[in-house]
Scaffold this motif. Structure first.
Motif, PDB file in Angstrom:
ATOM      1  N   ASP A  54       8.471 -14.726  -8.982  1.00  0.00           N
ATOM      2  CA  ASP A  54       6.720 -13.784  -8.464  1.00  0.00           C
ATOM      3  C   ASP A  54       5.873 -14.292  -8.322  1.00  0.00           C
ATOM      4  N   TRP A  55       4.737 -14.664  -7.530  1.00  0.00           N
ATOM      5  CA  TRP A  55       4.368 -14.868  -7.360  1.00  0.00           C
ATOM      6  C   TRP A  55       2.809 -14.180  -7.473  1.00  0.00           C
ATOM      7  N   ARG A  56       1.502 -13.768  -8.558  1.00  0.00           N
ATOM      8  CA  ARG A  56      -0.084 -13.069  -8.179  1.00  0.00           C
ATOM      9  C   ARG A  56      -1.390 -14.334  -8.177  1.00  0.00           C
ATOM     10  N   GLN A  67      -0.071 -10.963  -4.454  1.00  0.00           N
ATOM     11  CA  GLN A  67       1.388 -10.927  -4.501  1.00  0.00           C
ATOM     12  C   GLN A  67       1.886 -11.526  -3.404  1.00  0.00           C
ATOM     13  N   THR A  77       6.162 -13.558  -3.092  1.00  0.00           N
ATOM     14  CA  THR A  77       7.739 -14.218  -3.560  1.00  0.00           C
ATOM     15  C   THR A  77       8.853 -14.694  -3.142  1.00  0.00           C
ATOM     16  N   ILE A 117       5.346 -10.723 -15.036  1.00  0.00           N
ATOM     17  CA  ILE A 117       4.320 -11.390 -14.552  1.00  0.00           C
ATOM     18  C   ILE A 117       3.234 -10.076 -14.064  1.00  0.00           C
ATOM     19  N   ALA A 118       3.105  -9.028 -14.515  1.00  0.00           N
ATOM     20  CA  ALA A 118       2.261  -8.038 -14.446  1.00  0.00           C
ATOM     21  C   ALA A 118       1.259  -8.912 -16.013  1.00  0.00           C
ATOM     22  N   ALA A 144      -0.285 -11.894 -15.803  1.00  0.00           N
ATOM     23  CA  ALA A 144      -1.968 -11.352 -14.853  1.00  0.00           C
ATOM     24  C   ALA A 144      -2.769 -11.249 -15.405  1.00  0.00           C
TER      25      ALA A 144
END
Length: 284
Positions: free
Chosen positions: A13-15, A25, A27, A270-271, A274
């Protein structure tokens, strides 16, 4: 502009934290330097991550990944990232750091990963102060998808599942024994493959045999990890990962039997990551 990655062995997962405060976002597949080369990682970044970023070039990249537990493994991943983002400052850390920052934030607690693999740590709100050994797919990974997948396959191939489950498994996975063993011993990413069989358990948690199998899976993890941390009964224990998330009810019941206080149970940290990096950058 900050790019954050939470990478397990199956999915990343990328942010992207944009200057205007918005978050983009992306993926990709998971990266694990124990099973992939720098070239494999570089190719995935070029072909699948870059198009999702829409031309944005991050100034800082924080990559948290499975298998990134030694300086050599972290350097391998960092080198692959720098090849694609040569003007970025790159920091590579273990996925257990992501679990700690993403669930505990700045408070003390125990952070656990229960996904394709498993890991855990004791966190004081700023640093990891203790960590039980992570022995990987072959020797460890208690509580994970690969661990329970191995047990499930063993029972199935030895015709030890209850008859209703044996038949249901055969219909859902019609591969022969030879095909299954070939994939495990001759194909890349056996950990991902074995963990994929844990999907069979979803929707069947109320079956007594499945419930007991999941209970024992989590009990093994607690016995060998969480229960060995000092003062573990007084601290919240948080979880990230698909296995923890989808089987949270049985996880909580098993934890209660061991006097473990369950805190957050998230599919991905991930949240929280961030938020952690927004706060660190002073953007909120």
């Amino acid at each position: 502009m900050i790019l954050i990655a939470d990478s397990g062995s199956t999915k990343t997962d990328w942010r992207l934290l944009l200057p205007n405060g918005k978050i983009a976002q992306a993926t990709t597949v998971g990266f694990n330097p124990n099973y992939q080369t720098a070239e494999n990682i570089q190719t995935e970044l070029l072909e699948n991550l870059l198009p999702q970023l829409g031309g944005n070039q991050p100034t800082h990249i924080y990559f948290y990944g499975a298998g990134c537990s030694t300086e050599a493994k972290c350097s391998l991943v960092a080198g692959a990232i720098l090849t694609v983002f040569p003007h970025s400052q790159v920091q590579v850390m273990s996925d257990v750091v992501a679990a700690a920052r993403g669930t505990c934030g700045h408070s003390a607690g125990i952070a656990c990963i229960l996904g394709t693999g498993s890991n855990s740590c004791l966190y004081d709100g700023q640093n990891i102060t203790a960590q039980m050994p992570c022995l990987g797919f072959t020797l460890g990974n208690e509580g994970s998808g690969s661990y329970i997948g191995k047990k499930l396959l063993n029972l199935y191939l030895n015709n030890e599942l209850p008859s209703d489950l044996q038949e249901a498994f055969r219909k859902q996975y019609p591969q022969t024994q030879a095909e299954i063993l070939h994939h495990i011993y001759n194909e890349p990413f056996p950990n991902r493959y074995v963990a994929s069989f844990a999907h069979f358990l979803q929707g069947r948690q109320r079956h007594p045999f499945i419930a007991d199998l999941l209970h024992q899976n989590f009990l093994d993890f607690f016995r060998l990890t969480v229960c060995k941390y000092p003062n573990y009964q007084a601290l919240p224990t948080h979880f990230v990962g698909s296995v923890a998330f989808y089987f949270a009810d049985i996880l909580r019941k098993t934890a209660k039997s061991q006097n473990i206080q369950v805190g957050r149970v998230l599919q991905s940290p991930i949240a929280g990551l961030a938020l952690y990096h927004q706060e660190a950058a002073g953007n909120i």
